[in-house]
Design a protein around this motif. Structure first.
Motif, PDB file in Angstrom:
ATOM      1  N   UNK A 236     -15.066   4.523   6.434  1.00 22.64           N
ATOM      2  CA  UNK A 236     -15.427   3.179   6.010  1.00 22.64           C
ATOM      3  C   UNK A 236     -14.815   2.749   4.698  1.00 22.64           C
ATOM      4  N   UNK A 237     -13.982   3.600   4.087  1.00 23.66           N
ATOM      5  CA  UNK A 237     -13.369   3.240   2.815  1.00 23.66           C
ATOM      6  C   UNK A 237     -12.242   2.246   3.038  1.00 23.66           C
ATOM      7  N   UNK A 238     -11.844   1.611   1.942  1.00 22.48           N
ATOM      8  CA  UNK A 238     -10.772   0.621   2.006  1.00 22.48           C
ATOM      9  C   UNK A 238      -9.439   1.323   2.246  1.00 22.48           C
ATOM     10  N   UNK A 239      -8.706   0.909   3.279  1.00 20.14           N
ATOM     11  CA  UNK A 239      -7.402   1.466   3.600  1.00 20.14           C
ATOM     12  C   UNK A 239      -6.368   0.365   3.473  1.00 20.14           C
ATOM     13  N   UNK A 240      -5.375   0.608   2.632  1.00 19.51           N
ATOM     14  CA  UNK A 240      -4.392  -0.414   2.313  1.00 19.51           C
ATOM     15  C   UNK A 240      -3.586  -0.823   3.535  1.00 19.51           C
ATOM     16  N   UNK A 241      -3.180   0.163   4.352  1.00 20.93           N
ATOM     17  CA  UNK A 241      -2.380  -0.162   5.523  1.00 20.93           C
ATOM     18  C   UNK A 241      -3.137  -0.990   6.538  1.00 20.93           C
ATOM     19  N   UNK A 242      -4.406  -0.633   6.784  1.00 23.10           N
ATOM     20  CA  UNK A 242      -5.223  -1.411   7.717  1.00 23.10           C
ATOM     21  C   UNK A 242      -5.462  -2.819   7.190  1.00 23.10           C
ATOM     22  N   UNK A 243      -5.698  -2.932   5.874  1.00 22.63           N
ATOM     23  CA  UNK A 243      -5.876  -4.254   5.275  1.00 22.63           C
ATOM     24  C   UNK A 243      -4.598  -5.084   5.409  1.00 22.63           C
ATOM     25  N   UNK A 244      -3.439  -4.451   5.197  1.00 24.28           N
ATOM     26  CA  UNK A 244      -2.178  -5.165   5.344  1.00 24.28           C
ATOM     27  C   UNK A 244      -1.949  -5.651   6.756  1.00 24.28           C
ATOM     28  N   UNK A 245      -2.274  -4.809   7.733  1.00 24.80           N
ATOM     29  CA  UNK A 245      -2.146  -5.214   9.130  1.00 24.80           C
ATOM     30  C   UNK A 245      -3.031  -6.419   9.429  1.00 24.80           C
ATOM     31  N   UNK A 246      -4.243  -6.415   8.900  1.00 28.55           N
ATOM     32  CA  UNK A 246      -5.159  -7.521   9.125  1.00 28.55           C
ATOM     33  C   UNK A 246      -4.677  -8.795   8.441  1.00 28.55           C
ATOM     34  N   UNK A 247      -4.098  -8.658   7.256  1.00 25.81           N
ATOM     35  CA  UNK A 247      -3.579  -9.833   6.569  1.00 25.81           C
ATOM     36  C   UNK A 247      -2.399 -10.443   7.326  1.00 25.81           C
ATOM     37  N   UNK A 248      -1.531  -9.606   7.874  1.00 25.24           N
ATOM     38  CA  UNK A 248      -0.413 -10.115   8.672  1.00 25.24           C
ATOM     39  C   UNK A 248      -0.934 -10.859   9.891  1.00 25.24           C
ATOM     40  N   UNK A 249      -1.961 -10.300  10.528  1.00 20.15           N
ATOM     41  CA  UNK A 249      -2.548 -10.971  11.685  1.00 20.15           C
ATOM     42  C   UNK A 249      -3.094 -12.351  11.306  1.00 20.15           C
ATOM     43  N   UNK A 250      -3.870 -12.416  10.226  1.00 16.64           N
ATOM     44  CA  UNK A 250      -4.428 -13.703   9.829  1.00 16.64           C
ATOM     45  C   UNK A 250      -3.339 -14.654   9.331  1.00 16.64           C
ATOM     46  N   UNK A 251      -2.283 -14.121   8.703  1.00 10.47           N
ATOM     47  CA  UNK A 251      -1.177 -14.980   8.316  1.00 10.47           C
ATOM     48  C   UNK A 251      -0.522 -15.639   9.512  1.00 10.47           C
ATOM     49  N   UNK A 252      -0.376 -14.883  10.599  1.00 14.54           N
ATOM     50  CA  UNK A 252       0.182 -15.458  11.818  1.00 14.54           C
ATOM     51  C   UNK A 252      -0.736 -16.523  12.408  1.00 14.54           C
ATOM     52  N   UNK A 253      -2.044 -16.274  12.348  1.00 12.73           N
ATOM     53  CA  UNK A 253      -2.986 -17.262  12.877  1.00 12.73           C
ATOM     54  C   UNK A 253      -2.978 -18.541  12.043  1.00 12.73           C
ATOM     55  N   UNK A 254      -2.825 -18.412  10.729  1.00 10.54           N
ATOM     56  CA  UNK A 254      -2.724 -19.612   9.899  1.00 10.54           C
ATOM     57  C   UNK A 254      -1.444 -20.378  10.198  1.00 10.54           C
ATOM     58  N   UNK A 255      -0.353 -19.655  10.458  1.00  4.91           N
ATOM     59  CA  UNK A 255       0.890 -20.329  10.814  1.00  4.91           C
ATOM     60  C   UNK A 255       0.738 -21.083  12.137  1.00  4.91           C
ATOM     61  N   UNK A 256       0.099 -20.461  13.125  1.00  6.75           N
ATOM     62  CA  UNK A 256      -0.148 -21.155  14.388  1.00  6.75           C
ATOM     63  C   UNK A 256      -1.075 -22.353  14.195  1.00  6.75           C
TER      64      UNK A 256
END
Length: 405
Positions: free
Chosen positions: A302-322
């Motif tokens: 349950x700790x903060x993982x930088x790679x997982x957070x980055x993957x999630x940010x890329x996903x939301x960035x794509x959704x904002x672009x759409x």
């Protein structure tokens, strides 16, 4: 094909993507994490990329943008788009309970959309290739990616089904270059089209786009196919991704910065969505690239993982672009409500951006769920207004409800 018919066809795919996004978001809610099935886990991981980004870009945006960008009369294969919509809709319903069948239907549906885009660019264009704007090259790159990904994924589904592999094997296969390609190519194409002036035809982005998007659309997925069925080593695979995906993105971003140096950044709700998407994409890419430098060997659950957070940010960035494309589609039809629509779109973008930032922190799960749930509900207002106007126009033969004369 008239603009209203193009808008209606694209609107159907936007609504399909909105449904898939809501379904994927519900599957990610905390109360479903108690005893999640394998199908739910795969659906939540796959829905956003495969059933939101791809249908909205190739099926929703292409009928609206391509004829105008190519100065043509419409899409070359409208029946292929209708077939693709039906197959993708069935696949979205089956994905939670039958992941392999849902993904197989996705392959068939997305191939129909890709053929429609490729046939339109090759047959319906009235301009030479050298004059095509960057967004056209993004459409081409994404369609070419589909021509590689879909048959390879179908072959893997057949092989894994005969071998008795479970849904977990799908996650291992679909993460990496395939997911990042399907997120990066459409997102960058939309962001560049939204933030650069329409009249800027000879800028750096226009010169770099054919080569950058071509490499991004073909090289990463070819490496993925070789890594999946061939003997490509993991080190060569990761290095090829850096060259085939990271380097073209960097070139496009540098060219974009150079073009913005000469012109001013546009304003409005569409530009706000696109700017937020660009910020999230950059933050996500930076987080994933720098994870090896900061990753700890003793990671607590349950700790903060930088790679997982980055993957999630890329996903939301794509959704904002759409979402920028979605608001552009709605805004072109709600001209009479321009001021209200611009204010509403800006507030909506801010709510979604805040929810995306909260979602990467484990301590902010509840605020993120509330913000993203509010954002999904806010999408219903512009979509409902447009579809109500289209229904009235078609039922009563009245014109001008959506657009000025």
């Amino acid at each position: 094909m008239s603009s209203s018919r193009r808008g209606g066809s694209g609107g159907a795919f936007f609504l399909l993507a909105l449904f898939a996004g809501m379904l994927g978001g519900v599957m990610g809610l905390p109360f479903l994490h108690m005893h999640p099935s394998a199908g739910v886990i795969v659906s939540h991981a796959v829905l956003m990329t495969f059933y939101v980004v791809c249908p909205a870009f190739l099926g929703g945006m292409a009928p609206w943008f391509l004829p105008e960008l190519l100065k043509g009369e419409g899409m070359a294969l409208p029946s292929a788009a209708r077939i693709g919509f039906g197959v993708l809709a069935v696949g979205a319903f089956l994905l939670p309970v039958m992941p392999s069948v849902g993904l197989a239907l996705w392959c068939v549906g997305v191939l129909a959309l890709a053929f429609n885009v490729l046939a339109t660019v090759l047959e319906m264009r009235s301009i030479p290739f050298r004059q095509c704007p960057p967004l056209v090259w993004a459409f081409l790159a994404d369609a070419l990616s589909m021509l590689i990904i879909a048959p390879v994924l179908l072959a893997f589904l057949l092989r894994s089904g005969m071998a008795g592999a479970g849904p977990d094997a799908l996650l291992t296969v679909l993460r990496g270059s395939v997911e990042m390609t399907l997120l990066s190519v459409p997102s960058l194409g939309i962001i560049l089209a939204a933030l650069l002036p329409v009249g800027l035809k000879q800028g750096l982005v226009a010169r770099c786009a054919p080569y950058a998007f071509g490499i991004m659309g073909v090289v990463p997925v070819l490496l993925w196919a070789d890594h999946l069925f061939g003997e490509l080593s993991s080190s060569v695979y990761r290095g090829g991704l850096t060259v085939g995906l990271g380097l073209p993105c960097l070139v496009l971003l540098v060219a974009f910065a150079g073009d913005l140096w000469r012109v001013s950044l546009p304003s409005g709700s569409v530009a706000g969505w696109a700017s937020g998407g660009l910020v999230l994409l950059l933050a996500g890419w930076a987080a994933m690239l720098t994870e090896p430098l900061w990753a700890s060997q003793t990671m607590q659950p349950g700790a903060f993982m930088l790679g997982a957070a980055g993957h999630q940010l890329v996903m939301f960035g794509s959704l904002l672009a759409l979402s920028a494309a979605f608001y552009g589609w709605c805004g072109s039809r709600l001209v009479r409500r321009g001021r209200f629509f611009a204010i509403f779109g800006t507030v909506h973008a801010m709510v979604t951006f805040a929810g995306a930032l909260c979602s990467v922190l484990p301590q902010m799960v509840l605020p993120a769920a509330l913000l993203m749930g509010t954002s999904l509900l806010m999408f219903a207002l512009p979509a409902g207004m447009v579809w109500y106007g289209m229904l009235v126009e078609r039922t009563h033969g009245v014109t001008g409800l959506l657009r000025k004369q």
